[in-house]
Design a protein around this motif. Structure first.
Motif, PDB file in Angstrom:
ATOM      1  N   UNK A  57       2.573  -8.451   7.156  1.00  0.00           N
ATOM      2  CA  UNK A  57       2.493  -7.334   6.212  1.00  0.00           C
ATOM      3  C   UNK A  57       3.421  -6.220   6.683  1.00  0.00           C
ATOM      4  N   UNK A  58       4.373  -5.868   5.843  1.00  0.00           N
ATOM      5  CA  UNK A  58       5.355  -4.851   6.199  1.00  0.00           C
ATOM      6  C   UNK A  58       4.785  -3.449   5.978  1.00  0.00           C
ATOM      7  N   UNK A  59       5.465  -2.475   6.536  1.00  0.00           N
ATOM      8  CA  UNK A  59       5.054  -1.082   6.368  1.00  0.00           C
ATOM      9  C   UNK A  59       6.054  -0.359   5.460  1.00  0.00           C
ATOM     10  N   UNK A  60       5.521   0.454   4.572  1.00  0.00           N
ATOM     11  CA  UNK A  60       6.344   1.201   3.626  1.00  0.00           C
ATOM     12  C   UNK A  60       5.889   2.655   3.605  1.00  0.00           C
ATOM     13  N   UNK A  61       6.797   3.522   3.239  1.00  0.00           N
ATOM     14  CA  UNK A  61       6.445   4.938   3.131  1.00  0.00           C
ATOM     15  C   UNK A  61       5.534   5.149   1.927  1.00  0.00           C
ATOM     16  N   UNK A  62       4.614   6.088   2.067  1.00  0.00           N
ATOM     17  CA  UNK A  62       3.643   6.352   1.006  1.00  0.00           C
ATOM     18  C   UNK A  62       4.328   6.933  -0.227  1.00  0.00           C
ATOM     19  N   UNK A  63       3.685   6.738  -1.368  1.00  0.00           N
ATOM     20  CA  UNK A  63       4.162   7.340  -2.612  1.00  0.00           C
ATOM     21  C   UNK A  63       3.694   8.791  -2.635  1.00  0.00           C
ATOM     22  N   UNK A  64       4.638   9.721  -2.551  1.00  0.00           N
ATOM     23  CA  UNK A  64       4.287  11.139  -2.569  1.00  0.00           C
ATOM     24  C   UNK A  64       4.017  11.593  -3.997  1.00  0.00           C
ATOM     25  N   UNK A 102      -3.338   0.636  -0.365  1.00  0.00           N
ATOM     26  CA  UNK A 102      -3.001  -0.785  -0.398  1.00  0.00           C
ATOM     27  C   UNK A 102      -1.501  -1.025  -0.560  1.00  0.00           C
ATOM     28  N   UNK A 103      -0.711   0.039  -0.433  1.00  0.00           N
ATOM     29  CA  UNK A 103       0.713  -0.046  -0.749  1.00  0.00           C
ATOM     30  C   UNK A 103       1.445  -1.078   0.103  1.00  0.00           C
ATOM     31  N   UNK A 104       1.182  -1.094   1.413  1.00  0.00           N
ATOM     32  CA  UNK A 104       1.895  -2.018   2.298  1.00  0.00           C
ATOM     33  C   UNK A 104       1.692  -3.466   1.863  1.00  0.00           C
ATOM     34  N   UNK A 105       0.442  -3.819   1.595  1.00  0.00           N
ATOM     35  CA  UNK A 105       0.159  -5.191   1.197  1.00  0.00           C
ATOM     36  C   UNK A 105       0.744  -5.537  -0.163  1.00  0.00           C
ATOM     37  N   UNK A 106       0.631  -4.624  -1.117  1.00  0.00           N
ATOM     38  CA  UNK A 106       1.129  -4.887  -2.464  1.00  0.00           C
ATOM     39  C   UNK A 106       2.646  -5.054  -2.475  1.00  0.00           C
TER      40      UNK A 106
END
Length: 235
Positions: A170-177, A13-17
């Motif tokens: 809704x933007x796109x973000x890199x995942x939390x590694x 849910x990272x992109x939306x949050x």
């Protein structure tokens, strides 16, 4: 949630949050990790994130489309009834698209059916698009009206175009590694330690001030002459 599960669920849910956040991305990521660690479910995480960012129910349409929430989920998040959620989402769509111009003929029945008007379709269309309409009889009437009414089909098309527009926001973000997660956890831990030390220092200062005030009051009371002693001295 365990640490690995929390990170994996957060990435879903990272992109939306992050798109909802009012803060810079680096600050938002750190706060998200902290909130995620304190939450036992996505609903709890989302509710806390809404509170952290001071978001209003007006983001409900984004929540519905970005996270696939049901009306009941939105009702629980904002303390509303399902009916109020339905009215709110319909109102948000009307605000974006404008009022339905054909509704000047409120009492005009649908072409050929004689059962449901364009006004009634407009009242139900939002819930139908959201797959929240459970009245099978009403659903058949709505579908029959849409098959015959070009204006309402155009309105439905506008609803769907609005949904695509909101989804595109809704933007796109890199995942939390895993490395990012560990680093953020360490940063959060250090901040908690500093905050504890700060409040401990404030507490010590408050205690010292309190002791000083008590000592001053006690000293003054010890030096103050007793009224009977004053009378004896006058004699």
């Amino acid at each position: 949630m365990g640490m690995a599960l929390a990170r994996e669920q957060l990435n879903l849910y990272l992109d939306g949050l992050l798109s909802l956040s009012r803060y810079p991305e680096d600050v938002s990521r750190e706060r998200l990790v902290q909130v995620c660690g304190d939450s036992e479910s996505f609903e709890e995480l989302l509710g806390e994130w809404i509170w952290v960012n001071g978001l209003s129910p007006e983001i409900s349409l984004k929540l519905k489309l970005w996270f696939g929430l049901q009306y009941q989920n939105l009702a629980d998040l904002f303390g509303l009834s399902i009916r109020e959620v339905d009215q709110m989402l319909r109102g948000l769509r009307v605000r974006e698209l404008g009022s339905y111009p054909e509704l000047s003929h409120l009492n005009k029945d649908a072409p050929g059916s004689g059962r449901i008007s364009c006004f009634m379709v407009e009242q139900r269309l939002s819930a139908w698009v959201d797959t929240e309409w459970e009245d099978l009889t009403g659903l058949k009437e709505l579908q029959a009206h849409l098959e015959e009414c070009e204006n309402c089909r155009g309105r439905l098309k506008s609803y769907r175009q609005l949904q695509m527009k909101i989804l595109g926001e809704r933007k796109e973000f890199s995942a939390v590694t895993e490395e990012d997660w560990t680093l953020l956890q360490m940063q959060i831990g250090r901040k908690k330690i500093r905050n504890r030390a700060k409040w401990l220092a404030y507490g010590m200062i408050a205690i010292i001030i309190f002791i000083g005030i008590v000592w001053v009051i006690k000293s003054r009371s010890e030096r103050a002459p007793n009224i009977y002693e004053i009378i004896d001295e006058q004699k």
